[in-house]
Design a protein around this motif. Structure first.
Motif, PDB file in Angstrom:
ATOM      1  N   ASP A  85     -41.207  18.566  -5.439  1.00 19.95           N
ATOM      2  CA  ASP A  85     -40.780  17.214  -5.313  1.00 19.95           C
ATOM      3  C   ASP A  85     -41.921  16.210  -5.545  1.00 19.95           C
ATOM      4  OD1 ASP A  85     -39.690  14.710  -4.430  1.00 19.95           O
ATOM      5  OD2 ASP A  85     -39.059  15.688  -2.507  1.00 19.95           O
ATOM      6  N   VAL A  86     -41.848  15.542  -6.809  1.00 21.39           N
ATOM      7  CA  VAL A  86     -42.778  14.633  -7.306  1.00 21.39           C
ATOM      8  C   VAL A  86     -42.913  13.471  -6.477  1.00 21.39           C
ATOM      9  CG1 VAL A  86     -43.428  13.188  -9.036  1.00 21.39           C
ATOM     10  CG2 VAL A  86     -42.648  15.627  -9.703  1.00 21.39           C
ATOM     11  N   GLY A  87     -41.837  12.916  -6.125  1.00 24.21           N
ATOM     12  CA  GLY A  87     -41.845  11.796  -5.318  1.00 24.21           C
ATOM     13  C   GLY A  87     -42.391  11.843  -4.022  1.00 24.21           C
ATOM     14  N   GLN A  88     -42.362  13.133  -3.316  1.00 24.71           N
ATOM     15  CA  GLN A  88     -42.807  13.710  -2.028  1.00 24.71           C
ATOM     16  C   GLN A  88     -44.331  13.930  -2.255  1.00 24.71           C
ATOM     17  OE1 GLN A  88     -41.154  13.505   1.023  1.00 24.71           O
ATOM     18  NE2 GLN A  88     -43.404  13.301   1.670  1.00 24.71           N
ATOM     19  N   VAL A  89     -44.610  14.460  -3.276  1.00 21.66           N
ATOM     20  CA  VAL A  89     -46.461  14.588  -3.432  1.00 21.66           C
ATOM     21  C   VAL A  89     -46.983  13.180  -3.750  1.00 21.66           C
ATOM     22  CG1 VAL A  89     -47.832  15.489  -5.227  1.00 21.66           C
ATOM     23  CG2 VAL A  89     -45.945  16.781  -4.614  1.00 21.66           C
TER      24      VAL A  89
ATOM     25  N   LYS B 241     -46.274  10.437  -2.164  1.00 19.67           N
ATOM     26  CA  LYS B 241     -46.347   9.889  -1.012  1.00 19.67           C
ATOM     27  C   LYS B 241     -47.048  10.531   0.059  1.00 19.67           C
ATOM     28  CE  LYS B 241     -41.531   8.480  -0.869  1.00 19.67           C
ATOM     29  NZ  LYS B 241     -40.064   8.635  -0.379  1.00 19.67           N
ATOM     30  N   ASP B 242     -47.330  11.971  -0.045  1.00 18.81           N
ATOM     31  CA  ASP B 242     -48.355  12.748   0.445  1.00 18.81           C
ATOM     32  C   ASP B 242     -49.754  12.415   0.328  1.00 18.81           C
ATOM     33  OD1 ASP B 242     -46.345  13.751   1.994  1.00 18.81           O
ATOM     34  OD2 ASP B 242     -46.490  15.788   1.137  1.00 18.81           O
ATOM     35  N   ARG B 243     -50.013  12.456  -1.314  1.00 22.75           N
ATOM     36  CA  ARG B 243     -51.454  12.417  -1.740  1.00 22.75           C
ATOM     37  C   ARG B 243     -51.627  10.842  -1.841  1.00 22.75           C
ATOM     38  NH1 ARG B 243     -53.876  17.438  -2.624  1.00 22.75           N
ATOM     39  NH2 ARG B 243     -52.195  18.974  -2.131  1.00 22.75           N
ATOM     40  N   ALA B 244     -50.824   9.837  -1.980  1.00 21.73           N
ATOM     41  CA  ALA B 244     -51.547   8.623  -2.304  1.00 21.73           C
ATOM     42  C   ALA B 244     -50.491   7.685  -1.444  1.00 21.73           C
ATOM     43  CB  ALA B 244     -51.530   8.316  -3.912  1.00 21.73           C
ATOM     44  N   PRO B 245     -50.241   7.667  -0.310  1.00 24.95           N
ATOM     45  CA  PRO B 245     -49.511   6.920   0.481  1.00 24.95           C
ATOM     46  C   PRO B 245     -49.302   5.453   0.052  1.00 24.95           C
ATOM     47  CG  PRO B 245     -51.033   7.815   2.042  1.00 24.95           C
ATOM     48  CD  PRO B 245     -51.199   8.301   0.704  1.00 24.95           C
ATOM     49  N   ARG B 246     -50.595   4.986  -0.034  1.00 25.96           N
ATOM     50  CA  ARG B 246     -50.891   3.414  -0.350  1.00 25.96           C
ATOM     51  C   ARG B 246     -50.325   3.026  -1.535  1.00 25.96           C
ATOM     52  NH1 ARG B 246     -57.022   2.531   1.974  1.00 25.96           N
ATOM     53  NH2 ARG B 246     -56.322   2.881   4.225  1.00 25.96           N
TER      54      ARG B 246
ATOM     55  N   VAL C 298     -40.899   7.588 -11.344  1.00 24.34           N
ATOM     56  CA  VAL C 298     -40.895   8.978 -10.649  1.00 24.34           C
ATOM     57  C   VAL C 298     -39.847   9.802 -11.192  1.00 24.34           C
ATOM     58  CG1 VAL C 298     -40.423  10.051  -8.373  1.00 24.34           C
ATOM     59  CG2 VAL C 298     -41.786   7.989  -8.380  1.00 24.34           C
ATOM     60  N   GLY C 299     -38.702   9.162 -11.539  1.00 26.53           N
ATOM     61  CA  GLY C 299     -37.604  10.007 -12.292  1.00 26.53           C
ATOM     62  C   GLY C 299     -38.158  10.332 -13.585  1.00 26.53           C
ATOM     63  N   VAL C 300     -38.702   9.514 -14.277  1.00 24.48           N
ATOM     64  CA  VAL C 300     -39.404   9.910 -15.644  1.00 24.48           C
ATOM     65  C   VAL C 300     -40.408  11.270 -15.473  1.00 24.48           C
ATOM     66  CG1 VAL C 300     -40.925   9.420 -17.635  1.00 24.48           C
ATOM     67  CG2 VAL C 300     -38.976   7.801 -16.787  1.00 24.48           C
ATOM     68  N   LEU C 301     -41.096  11.043 -14.468  1.00 28.91           N
ATOM     69  CA  LEU C 301     -41.989  12.313 -14.256  1.00 28.91           C
ATOM     70  C   LEU C 301     -41.330  13.638 -13.875  1.00 28.91           C
ATOM     71  CD1 LEU C 301     -44.878  10.347 -12.286  1.00 28.91           C
ATOM     72  CD2 LEU C 301     -45.143  11.361 -14.506  1.00 28.91           C
ATOM     73  N   GLU C 302     -40.160  13.509 -12.846  1.00 27.72           N
ATOM     74  CA  GLU C 302     -39.616  14.734 -12.785  1.00 27.72           C
ATOM     75  C   GLU C 302     -38.850  15.164 -14.054  1.00 27.72           C
ATOM     76  OE1 GLU C 302     -36.896  12.852  -9.690  1.00 27.72           O
ATOM     77  OE2 GLU C 302     -38.208  13.174  -8.007  1.00 27.72           O
ATOM     78  N   ARG C 303     -38.318  14.263 -14.858  1.00 28.42           N
ATOM     79  CA  ARG C 303     -37.779  14.973 -15.962  1.00 28.42           C
ATOM     80  C   ARG C 303     -38.993  15.589 -16.991  1.00 28.42           C
ATOM     81  NH1 ARG C 303     -34.527  10.533 -15.041  1.00 28.42           N
ATOM     82  NH2 ARG C 303     -35.858   9.174 -16.575  1.00 28.42           N
ATOM     83  N   LEU C 304     -40.091  14.925 -17.003  1.00 34.81           N
ATOM     84  CA  LEU C 304     -40.951  15.328 -17.831  1.00 34.81           C
ATOM     85  C   LEU C 304     -41.595  16.825 -17.504  1.00 34.81           C
ATOM     86  CD1 LEU C 304     -43.120  14.604 -20.028  1.00 34.81           C
ATOM     87  CD2 LEU C 304     -44.661  13.661 -18.259  1.00 34.81           C
TER      88      LEU C 304
END
Length: 82
Positions: free
Chosen positions: A10-14, A16-21, A31-37
């Motif tokens: 889950d790219v979006g969750q990663v 949020k977890d790794r770089a919350p700010r 994020v959607g583009v990264l998910e498709r990539l």
């Protein structure tokens, strides 16, 4: 991310977890583009299909899943050209 013992990507969750700010400033569209990539849906499908397998058995299962996906995609391309 684990759900029912199955690992999911889950790219979006990663983000949020790794770089919350920074995550709140990253557009959802990006994020959607990264998910498709990275083909997130295909990767998650392969992980689900091969859940419970380990080692070489897991590797063979993923490669077989990828072959099915490749055959399916190439048949779609051929039918689209006609």
């Amino acid at each position: 991310m684990k759900q029912d013992g199955i690992i999911r990507i889950d790219v979006g969750q990663v983000l949020k977890d790794r770089a919350p700010r920074l995550a709140r400033f990253i557009p959802k569209r990006l994020v959607g583009v990264l998910e498709r990539l990275i083909c997130q849906d295909d990767l998650n499908r392969m992980l689900e299909e091969n859940a419970g397998k380990t080692g070489a058995e897991f590797c063979r299962g993923v490669l077989e899943s990828d072959r099915k996906s490749t055959r399916l995609n190439s048949s779609h391309l051929q039918s689209a050209r006609m």
